[in-house]
Write a protein that holds these residues in place. Structure first.
Motif, PDB file in Angstrom:
ATOM      1  N   GLU A 175       0.732  -0.877   0.050  1.00 54.20           N
ATOM      2  CA  GLU A 175       0.034  -0.055   0.023  1.00 54.20           C
ATOM      3  C   GLU A 175       0.812   1.088   0.088  1.00 54.20           C
ATOM      4  O   GLU A 175       2.146   1.062   0.308  1.00 54.20           O
ATOM      5  N   SER A 176       0.331   2.176  -0.381  1.00 55.71           N
ATOM      6  CA  SER A 176       1.029   3.604  -0.425  1.00 55.71           C
ATOM      7  C   SER A 176       0.318   4.670   0.165  1.00 55.71           C
ATOM      8  O   SER A 176      -0.902   4.511   0.128  1.00 55.71           O
ATOM      9  N   LEU A 177       1.111   5.862   0.395  1.00 57.89           N
ATOM     10  CA  LEU A 177       0.212   6.969   1.104  1.00 57.89           C
ATOM     11  C   LEU A 177       0.949   8.065   0.559  1.00 57.89           C
ATOM     12  O   LEU A 177       2.218   8.378   0.415  1.00 57.89           O
ATOM     13  N   CYS A 178      -0.040   9.009  -0.227  1.00 56.91           N
ATOM     14  CA  CYS A 178       0.580  10.323  -0.705  1.00 56.91           C
ATOM     15  C   CYS A 178       0.209  11.279   0.120  1.00 56.91           C
ATOM     16  O   CYS A 178      -1.183  11.493   0.645  1.00 56.91           O
ATOM     17  N   LEU A 179       1.126  12.157   0.489  1.00 59.06           N
ATOM     18  CA  LEU A 179       1.103  13.210   1.205  1.00 59.06           C
ATOM     19  C   LEU A 179       1.258  14.598   0.523  1.00 59.06           C
ATOM     20  O   LEU A 179       1.884  14.843  -0.582  1.00 59.06           O
ATOM     21  N   ASN A 198       2.173  18.733   0.410  1.00 59.29           N
ATOM     22  CA  ASN A 198       3.275  19.778   1.132  1.00 59.29           C
ATOM     23  C   ASN A 198       2.441  20.449   2.163  1.00 59.29           C
ATOM     24  O   ASN A 198       2.394  21.502   2.272  1.00 59.29           O
ATOM     25  N   ASN A 199       2.120  19.939   3.422  1.00 53.12           N
ATOM     26  CA  ASN A 199       1.437  20.669   4.809  1.00 53.12           C
ATOM     27  C   ASN A 199       2.095  19.986   5.987  1.00 53.12           C
ATOM     28  O   ASN A 199       2.166  18.703   5.961  1.00 53.12           O
ATOM     29  N   ASP A 200       2.230  20.837   6.893  1.00 54.58           N
ATOM     30  CA  ASP A 200       2.709  20.342   8.220  1.00 54.58           C
ATOM     31  C   ASP A 200       1.957  19.114   8.889  1.00 54.58           C
ATOM     32  O   ASP A 200       2.487  18.329   9.554  1.00 54.58           O
ATOM     33  N   GLU A 201       0.501  19.406   8.709  1.00 51.40           N
ATOM     34  CA  GLU A 201      -0.498  18.592   9.442  1.00 51.40           C
ATOM     35  C   GLU A 201      -0.390  17.096   8.751  1.00 51.40           C
ATOM     36  O   GLU A 201      -0.292  16.257   9.979  1.00 51.40           O
ATOM     37  N   GLN A 202      -0.059  16.868   7.635  1.00 49.18           N
ATOM     38  CA  GLN A 202      -0.074  15.571   7.164  1.00 49.18           C
ATOM     39  C   GLN A 202       1.069  14.944   7.531  1.00 49.18           C
ATOM     40  O   GLN A 202       1.263  13.702   8.034  1.00 49.18           O
ATOM     41  N   ILE A 203       2.136  15.565   7.603  1.00 47.92           N
ATOM     42  CA  ILE A 203       3.506  15.219   7.841  1.00 47.92           C
ATOM     43  C   ILE A 203       3.539  14.703   9.286  1.00 47.92           C
ATOM     44  O   ILE A 203       3.917  13.658   9.747  1.00 47.92           O
ATOM     45  N   GLU A 204       2.899  15.579  10.281  1.00 48.56           N
ATOM     46  CA  GLU A 204       2.784  15.248  11.687  1.00 48.56           C
ATOM     47  C   GLU A 204       2.080  14.183  11.932  1.00 48.56           C
ATOM     48  O   GLU A 204       2.479  13.230  12.752  1.00 48.56           O
ATOM     49  N   ASN A 205       0.817  13.990  11.550  1.00 54.07           N
ATOM     50  CA  ASN A 205      -0.091  12.725  11.457  1.00 54.07           C
ATOM     51  C   ASN A 205       0.751  11.353  10.853  1.00 54.07           C
ATOM     52  O   ASN A 205       0.583  10.522  11.816  1.00 54.07           O
ATOM     53  N   LEU A 206       1.471  11.334   9.943  1.00 52.87           N
ATOM     54  CA  LEU A 206       2.421  10.337   9.473  1.00 52.87           C
ATOM     55  C   LEU A 206       3.456   9.964  10.459  1.00 52.87           C
ATOM     56  O   LEU A 206       3.514   8.694  10.740  1.00 52.87           O
TER      57      LEU A 206
END
Length: 290
Positions: free
Chosen positions: A265-269, A271-279
């Motif tokens: 599976e893959s996850l596309c993020l 470019n924002n701080d919230e998604q990176i923090e959640n990852l």
């Protein structure tokens, strides 16, 4: 102070180009199917040997390798960079050797060589990654060993001082001569070929290579002894047939399989701080990191 320096080197398959035919059915490497290169860390060791030679006029550097007759290629490469000559230990009975049989065969060759002051070699070869051959040779010769060397700092009064690069720092040790020193890939890179030496030694050949040349080329090499690369057999170094090649190798390859990693599976993020923090939180929660 003039020194007799031996550099242990190996012609290895280029592991960056491993294909489906890289291994034989008996678990040994199919060297004929792979491009051959000078083992990288052996080049680091060669540079340390050449630096010792530079600092000790009259010293000689001899490359010792075990393998197929074509291994003379790396001896020429070493000569272009400053080595004085080399020996190919080659014999059908040496084929399929593991580290135990290899170290025994090379130790026998070193004994045949006779008068030496220091032996240098790479920490490990990229086709095995065992880092066992150098230390085993030292044990068989009954001399000290220094592993994980990054620099030969000094060599005087019958002792060598070596800087070692370890996992958690640097260590400086002093060893009596003769000894075996195995060199890390973190050591300085080997100097490039010297153009004058390349022109002088480009026709250097081993007996196996010379036999395939035209009579005129053979006569050319015969008239210039410095162009002759030595070949030694198992019998010449007085090796016990039961301790060399497959007969002397207790290590056997039981099975070989190709491992291919595939993404389930893959996850596309974005470019924002919230998604990176959640990852990052997710990776910590499932113990992938942290």
């Amino acid at each position: 102070m003039s020194l007799n320096i031996i550099v242990l080197a190996k012609q290895v398959p280029d592991t960056r180009n491993v294909g489906k035919d890289a291994m034989k059915e008996d678990g040994t490497i199919n060297r004929a199917a792979l491009p051959a290169i000078f083992n990288p860390e052996d080049l680091n060791a060669l540079e340390q040997a050449l630096r010792i030679k530079d600092n000790n006029p009259g010293s000689t550097v001899t490359l010792l390798t075990m393998g197929l007759p074509r291994a003379s290629e790396i001896i020429r490469e070493a000569i272009y960079r400053g080595a004085d000559g080399g020996i190919v230990l080659t014999d059908r009975t040496l084929g399929g050797a593991d580290t135990l049989a290899t170290s025994y065969s090379l130790a026998q060759a070193v004994k045949k060589f006779g008068n030496y002051d220091i032996i240098l070699g790479g920490r490990q070869a990229i086709d095995g990654d065992t880092a066992q051959v150098g230390p085993q040779i030292a044990e068989k010769l009954g001399i000290p060993q220094v592993t994980y060397a990054e620099e030969v700092i000094d060599l005087a009064d019958g002792y060598v001082t070596v800087k070692r690069r370890l996992e958690h720092g640097v260590e400086t040790v002093k060893s009596p001569l003769p000894c075996v020193v195995t060199v890390n890939g973190s050591a300085p890179d080997c100097r490039p070929r010297n153009a004058r030496r390349l022109m002088k030694y480009k026709y250097a050949v081993s007996p196996s290579e010379k036999a395939k040349l035209a009579p005129e080329a053979q006569a050319f090499a015969d008239a210039r002894p410095y162009l002759n690369i030595q070949e030694w057999s198992a019998a010449y170094v007085e090796a016990d047939p039961e301790q060399i090649g497959l007969a002397g190798s207790p290590t056997k390859v039981k099975a070989i399989e190709n491992v291919v990693f595939t993404a389930k599976e893959s996850l596309c993020l974005e470019n924002n701080d919230e998604q990176i923090e959640n990852l990052v939180k997710e990776l910590i929660a499932n113990h992938t990191i942290g």
